[in-house]
Design a protein around this motif. Structure first.
Motif, short mmCIF file in Angstrom:
data_model
loop_
_atom_site.label_atom_id
_atom_site.label_comp_id
_atom_site.label_asym_id
_atom_site.label_seq_id
_atom_site.Cartn_x
_atom_site.Cartn_y
_atom_site.Cartn_z
N ARG A 24 -11.64 -4.19 -2.70
CA ARG A 24 -12.19 -4.28 -4.05
C ARG A 24 -11.22 -3.77 -5.11
NH1 ARG A 24 -17.64 -5.02 -4.41
NH2 ARG A 24 -17.75 -3.85 -6.36
N ARG A 25 -10.05 -3.28 -4.68
CA ARG A 25 -9.08 -2.76 -5.65
C ARG A 25 -8.33 -3.88 -6.34
NH1 ARG A 25 -11.25 1.33 -7.06
NH2 ARG A 25 -12.92 0.23 -5.98
N GLN A 26 -7.81 -3.58 -7.50
CA GLN A 26 -6.97 -4.50 -8.25
C GLN A 26 -5.55 -3.93 -8.32
OE1 GLN A 26 -8.13 -7.49 -9.21
NE2 GLN A 26 -10.06 -6.89 -8.23
N GLY A 27 -4.67 -4.67 -8.94
CA GLY A 27 -3.31 -4.18 -9.11
C GLY A 27 -2.46 -4.41 -7.88
N ALA A 28 -1.70 -3.38 -7.47
CA ALA A 28 -0.71 -3.54 -6.41
C ALA A 28 -1.33 -3.89 -5.06
CB ALA A 28 0.12 -2.26 -6.28
N VAL A 29 -2.59 -3.49 -4.83
CA VAL A 29 -3.22 -3.76 -3.53
C VAL A 29 -4.27 -4.86 -3.62
CG1 VAL A 29 -2.79 -1.45 -2.65
CG2 VAL A 29 -4.91 -1.91 -3.91
N ALA A 30 -4.22 -5.66 -4.68
CA ALA A 30 -5.20 -6.73 -4.83
C ALA A 30 -5.10 -7.76 -3.71
CB ALA A 30 -5.03 -7.42 -6.19
N VAL A 69 -12.79 3.52 8.98
CA VAL A 69 -11.77 2.48 8.79
C VAL A 69 -12.37 1.28 8.07
CG1 VAL A 69 -10.29 0.83 10.00
CG2 VAL A 69 -10.37 3.21 10.76
N ALA A 70 -13.57 0.87 8.49
CA ALA A 70 -14.23 -0.27 7.85
C ALA A 70 -14.53 0.02 6.38
CB ALA A 70 -15.52 -0.62 8.60
N LEU A 71 -14.97 1.24 6.09
CA LEU A 71 -15.26 1.62 4.71
C LEU A 71 -14.00 1.62 3.86
CD1 LEU A 71 -17.42 2.58 2.73
CD2 LEU A 71 -16.90 4.93 3.44
N PHE A 72 -12.90 2.10 4.44
CA PHE A 72 -11.63 2.12 3.72
C PHE A 72 -11.15 0.70 3.44
CE2 PHE A 72 -6.88 2.44 3.86
CZ PHE A 72 -6.72 3.14 2.67
N ALA A 73 -11.32 -0.20 4.44
CA ALA A 73 -10.94 -1.60 4.24
C ALA A 73 -11.77 -2.24 3.13
CB ALA A 73 -11.08 -2.38 5.54
N TRP A 74 -13.07 -1.94 3.12
CA TRP A 74 -13.95 -2.48 2.06
C TRP A 74 -13.50 -1.96 0.70
CZ3 TRP A 74 -17.17 0.31 -1.27
CH2 TRP A 74 -18.03 -0.46 -2.06
N TRP A 75 -13.16 -0.67 0.62
CA TRP A 75 -12.71 -0.08 -0.66
C TRP A 75 -11.41 -0.72 -1.13
CZ3 TRP A 75 -8.34 2.90 -1.84
CH2 TRP A 75 -8.36 3.52 -3.10
N LEU A 76 -10.46 -0.89 -0.18
CA LEU A 76 -9.19 -1.52 -0.56
C LEU A 76 -9.40 -2.95 -1.02
CD1 LEU A 76 -6.51 -0.43 2.09
CD2 LEU A 76 -6.55 0.09 -0.35
N MET A 81 0.83 -1.20 0.00
CA MET A 81 0.00 0.00 0.00
C MET A 81 0.86 1.25 0.00
SD MET A 81 -3.15 -1.00 2.53
CE MET A 81 -2.22 -2.13 3.56
N SER A 82 2.03 1.20 0.64
CA SER A 82 2.93 2.32 0.67
C SER A 82 3.50 2.64 -0.70
CB SER A 82 4.06 2.08 1.66
OG SER A 82 4.81 0.96 1.27
N SER A 83 3.45 1.66 -1.63
CA SER A 83 4.00 1.89 -2.94
C SER A 83 3.23 2.95 -3.70
CB SER A 83 4.01 0.58 -3.74
OG SER A 83 2.70 0.08 -3.87
#
Length: 318
Positions: free
Chosen positions: A174-180, A165-172, A1-3
């Protein structure tokens, strides 16, 4: 995630954390003087140190168990003895080195190398810390909402923060790529059999640290109801997780002074309690020195994956 951060920001982030913690301490000394710090050193007793060692030992066992649960869920199991030793080592390094997270970074790297997968080792350590802090935040919300204290009006704010925090975790997730990997890891950690044990371990660990805080309160001689002190302790633990510190000092002292003021107990008293708590928490990590000494004495060559196979299989079976 830091990337996802710019390269320049990633390079100076450790310095920013250190500077942030130092700034908080400078502001506190400027605002309150050195009196609370001197008073804290005067009232700290050997009995309180012994109690902190015992209570932190129980919290460390709970933390190490939670870490094993997380690591096993991610496919890189740990042995009981190895996890406890590594946790003590990381706690001491966190307390002794600037930033407050270098011990965890070392723990994750070492676990990853031993398991043959550096990424899984680092992710396991990050999730171990994150899940523990999320459970602490949840306990704080419950305490603020249910306990009859002057801090109850702040329950909606705490609930909103936890929801964010929970909403951010849900959003992450569902992401693809480096944070999949976040979604994959969350699905593994949210399985009922895993999640229940992670929450149980986090609750036990939090209880140990709250008890150490109550020892500090007793040493200083604060007169307040148990319900209020528990709520304050949980707020301090959550606030201490802010990644701006000088070997753990900085945010903890600022948060404690602020919460004591909100509770009507006085910010100067809160700062004194926080310093005693910091001393007790720091001394309680001393067993980590023994682990570091053992590492230096033994200096055995790192085993190959074939040599580790029996131990890893035993850890998988629990």
């Amino acid at each position: 995630m830091s990337s996802a951060l710019p390269h320049g920001v990633r390079r100076i982030r450790p310095a920013l954390r250190l500077a942030g913690g130092a700034l908080v301490m400078v502001v506190l000394v400027w605002r309150f003087g050195t009196g609370p710090f001197a008073a804290a050193w005067r009232v700290t007793t050997w009995g309180s140190v012994a109690a902190a060692l015992a209570l932190t030992g129980l919290a460390t066992l709970a933390n190490a168990w939670r870490w094993r649960v997380v690591a096993r869920a991610l496919g890189a199991p740990l042995t009981p003895f190895g996890s406890v030793a590594a946790y003590y080592r990381s706690q001491f390094l966190n307390a002794a080195l600037p930033g407050g997270v270098l011990g965890d970074a070392h723990r994750g790297v070492r676990h990853g190398r031993d398991a043959g997968d550096l990424g899984v080792g680092l992710r396991g350590t990050v999730w171990d810390r994150v899940t523990g802090q999320v459970v602490q935040a949840g306990l704080l919300v419950v305490a603020l909402a249910l306990l009859p204290t002057p801090l109850r009006p702040y329950a909606p704010v705490a609930f909103a923060g936890l929801g964010a925090v929970a909403l951010f975790a849900w959003w992450l997730g569902r992401r693809q790529g480096a944070v999949a990997f976040v979604g994959h890891d969350l699905r593994a950690l949210l399985r009922p059999g895993v999640a229940v044990r992670v929450v149980a371990g986090s609750c036990a660990s939090t209880a140990g640290h709250v008890a150490v805080f109550l020892v500090a309160v007793a040493v200083v001689g604060v007169d307040a109801t148990p319900a209020l002190l528990v709520a304050i302790a949980l707020a301090v633990l959550v606030g201490s997780a802010v990644p701006l510190s000088v070997a753990g000092w900085g945010p903890r002292e600022g948060v404690t002074a602020g919460v004591f003021a909100l509770a009507g107990l006085g910010s100067t008293t809160g700062l004194t309690v926080s310093v005693v708590f910091g001393v007790l928490a720091g001394v309680a990590t001393v067993p980590g020195v023994l682990v570091l000494l053992a590492d230096a004495v033994v200096r055995r060559p790192r085993p190959t994956m074939e040599e580790q196979a029996p131990a890893l299989e035993e850890a998988r079976r629990g």
